[in-house]
Scaffold this motif. Structure first.
Motif, short mmCIF file in Angstrom:
data_model
loop_
_atom_site.label_atom_id
_atom_site.label_comp_id
_atom_site.label_asym_id
_atom_site.label_seq_id
_atom_site.Cartn_x
_atom_site.Cartn_y
_atom_site.Cartn_z
N ASP A 182 0.81 -1.22 0.00
CA ASP A 182 0.00 0.00 0.00
C ASP A 182 0.84 1.27 0.00
O ASP A 182 0.39 2.30 -0.51
N ASN A 183 2.02 1.24 0.60
CA ASN A 183 2.81 2.47 0.74
C ASN A 183 4.19 2.32 0.12
O ASN A 183 5.18 2.80 0.67
N ALA A 184 4.28 1.64 -1.02
CA ALA A 184 5.56 1.52 -1.71
C ALA A 184 6.01 2.89 -2.20
O ALA A 184 5.20 3.79 -2.45
N VAL A 185 7.34 3.06 -2.34
CA VAL A 185 7.92 4.34 -2.71
C VAL A 185 8.24 4.33 -4.20
O VAL A 185 8.93 3.43 -4.69
N PHE A 186 7.73 5.31 -4.92
CA PHE A 186 8.05 5.45 -6.34
C PHE A 186 9.49 5.97 -6.49
O PHE A 186 9.93 6.82 -5.71
N ASP A 187 10.18 5.48 -7.50
CA ASP A 187 11.59 5.85 -7.64
C ASP A 187 11.77 7.29 -8.10
O ASP A 187 12.89 7.82 -8.01
N LEU A 188 10.72 7.95 -8.59
CA LEU A 188 10.81 9.35 -8.99
C LEU A 188 10.40 10.31 -7.88
O LEU A 188 10.45 11.53 -8.06
N THR A 189 9.99 9.80 -6.72
CA THR A 189 9.57 10.63 -5.59
C THR A 189 10.78 11.08 -4.78
O THR A 189 11.66 10.26 -4.50
#
Length: 403
Positions: A163-170
Motif C-alpha cells: 500500500d505504501n511503496a515508494v516510487f523511484d521518482l519521488t
C-alpha cells in the motif's frame, strides 16, 4: 382472534412474520438464522442473478434503474479489483519456461535498474527479506515501486509494503513525510476509538460530581429565605458557597485574611518573555538520510549519506542493496554522526589500511621450502628453522606413540 395464514409467516420456521426477502429466489424469512437455514436447504447462494427476466414495466422504475446501475458498478469493480490484485501480488505473464515471473523481473524493471547501475543482491528463496520484497514495475506510471526499510532515529523500523511503496521518482524526504503522516493518521484513528469510551466515562464522572456539589445560587436563595437578616457571605469566607464547593471537590479553601497576591513590577518583563517563549512553536528538527551499506565486516552499521531532495532513483544510483534499500534516518548530519555508526569513507579508509598492513605482514613472513626428497629447508640451504624442527619432533612423537 384469527390466526395468520402460513403464507404470511416465515417460510422456514412458520412462527414469526417475515422481515427479509432473499435477493435470488425471493424466499421470505424472519431472522438471520432462518436465512442461513434457507440457503442450506435450497442450496441458494443469496446473490441476485442479473440475468433473470424483468418485465418491461419494471425497467423504468427506480428499482429497475438501481438494478442496472448496481450490475454495471459490480462489473467495473471486479475488473479493478482483479487488476489491483495482479499488480499487488506482483504476478506477470508466464515466460518461455512456463514459470510465472514477478513484476520486479519485468523487462522495464530490469532496464531501469541497468540504467541507474543499481546492484541488487538477491536473498535466498524463502528468506524473510525475500518474502518482504514487493518491489515491482508500475505500468501505469512507468516507474519502479520500491519496497524500502526505514530505520527511524529511535531505532524503530518500518517496511513499506503493497500500500505504501515508494516510487523511484519521488523525492526521498517527501516519501518519508508521507510515511509519517500515514502513521499519525493510524494513531488518530486508534485514539478516536479509545476516546469514545474515555469520553463516556468522563461524562459519567462529571455528572456524578455535579450531582454531589450543591448549586451556589440555590443554596444562597434558600439561606436568604430562611433567615433574611443574614447577608450573603463574600467569596472566600468560611460560610460562603464557594468555600463549601471547594471542600466538596477537595480544593484548598481560601481565607479572607490572606492578602491578594499582585505581580511585582520588576517581574513583568520576565513574565512577558516567558509567555512569548512558550507561545513560539518549537521548530521540527531536520532529517538526514543515509543508505545502509550491506555486506560489511564492521560491527557498526556503515552509512552512505544521501540527499533528501533527490529522488530515490538518484539516491540508489551505483549502489548495492540486499533485495531492497535500507535507509537510516537521523537528526545528526554526517559531520556529527554518532559513534554507533560509521561513514562509508571511514570504512573504506580503514579497509585499505588493514589490507596494506596484511600485505606488509605477509611480505615479511618466510615460508619454508620443500625439496623433491621431502626435506624441509630454508632458502634451499641446509639450515632448518627452529619452529619447523619443533613441529617435526612433535609429529614423530605422535606417530611413534600411535604405533
Amino acid at each position: 382472534m384469527d390466526q395468520p395464514l402460513l403464507s404470511e409467516l416465515c417460510s422456514i420456521c412458520h412462527n414469526e412474520a417475515p422481515k427479509y426477502k432473499c435477493p435470488r429466489c425471493s424466499a421470505r424469512t424472519c431472522s438471520l438464522e432462518c436465512s442461513k437455514r434457507h440457503k442450506q436447504r435450497a442450496q441458494c447462494s443469496g446473490i441476485r442473478d442479473p440475468t433473470t427476466f424483468v418485465k418491461k414495466s419494471q425497467l423504468a422504475t427506480p428499482a429497475g434503474i438501481d438494478h442496472d446501475y448496481n450490475y454495471l458498478t459490480g462489473v467495473h469493480r471486479a475488473i479493478n479489483v482483479a487488476a489491483e490484485d495482479a499488480e499487488e501480488r506482483a504476478v506477470d505473464a508466464a515466460g518461455e519456461d512456463g514459470k510465472r515471473r514477478r513484476y520486479r523481473e519485468h523487462p522495464d524493471f530490469r532496464a531501469r535498474v541497468a540504467a541507474t547501475r543499481v546492484i541488487i543482491d538477491r536473498a535466498p528463496e524463502g528468506m524473510s527479506r525475500q518474502r518482504m520484497n514487493m518491489s515491482r514495475w508500475n505500468q501505469k506510471r512507468k516507474c519502479i515501486m520500491w519496497t524500502v526499510e526505514w530505520i527511524h532515529a529511535d531505532g524503530s523500523r518500518d517496511v513499506t509494503g503493497r500500500d505504501n511503496a515508494v516510487f523511484d521518482l519521488t523525492p526521498l524526504s517527501d516519501a518519508y513525510h508521507a510515511l509519517l503522516e500515514g502513521k499519525s493518521k493510524k494513531r488518530k484513528r486508534r485514539s478516536l476509538d479509545l476516546g469514545d469510551h474515555e469520553s463516556r466515562a468522563a461524562s459519567n464522572i462529571n455528572e456524578a460530581v455535579q450531582s454531589a456539589v450543591p448549586n451556589p445560587s440555590e443554596s444562597t436563595v434558600s439561606k436568604a429565605k430562611a433567615d433574611p437578616s443574614q447577608a450573603v457571605a463574600a467569596p472566600g469566607q468560611a460560610g460562603s458557597p464557594l468555600s463549601e464547593n471547594q471542600t466538596v471537590l477537595g480544593l484548598p479553601a481560601t481565607s479572607s485574611t490572606d492578602p491578594p497576591t499582585e505581580p511585582k513590577p520588576d517581574d513583568a518583563p520576565e513574565q512577558v518573555s516567558s509567555v512569548l517563549s512558550k507561545a513560539e512553536p518549537p521548530q521540527a528538527p531536520s532529517h538526514h538520510f543515509y543508505l545502509v551499506k550491506p555486506h560489511t565486516s564492521s560491527a557498526r552499521p556503515v552509512l552512505i549519506p544521501i540527499s533528501g531532495s533527490e529522488s530515490l532513483s538518484e539516491c540508489l544510483r551505483e549502489q548495492v542493496m540486499l533485495e531492497f534499500p535500507t535507509i537510516q534516518v537521523l537528526f545528526e548530519p554526517p559531520a556529527l554522526l554518532p559513534d554507533r555508526f560509521m561513514l562509508e569513507s571511514d570504512y573504506l579508509a580503514q579497509s585499505r589500511a588493514e589490507a596494506q598492513e596484511l600485505d606488509e605482514l605477509l611480505a615479511h613472513v618466510k615460508q619454508p621450502l620443500q625439496d623433491d626428497s621431502g626435506h624441509v629447508g630454508g632458502d634451499g640451504g641446509d639450515s632448518v628453522p627452529q619452529d619447523v624442527k619443533m613441529i617435526a619432533e612433535m609429529l614423530q612423537k605422535d606417530v611413534g606413540g600411535g604405533r
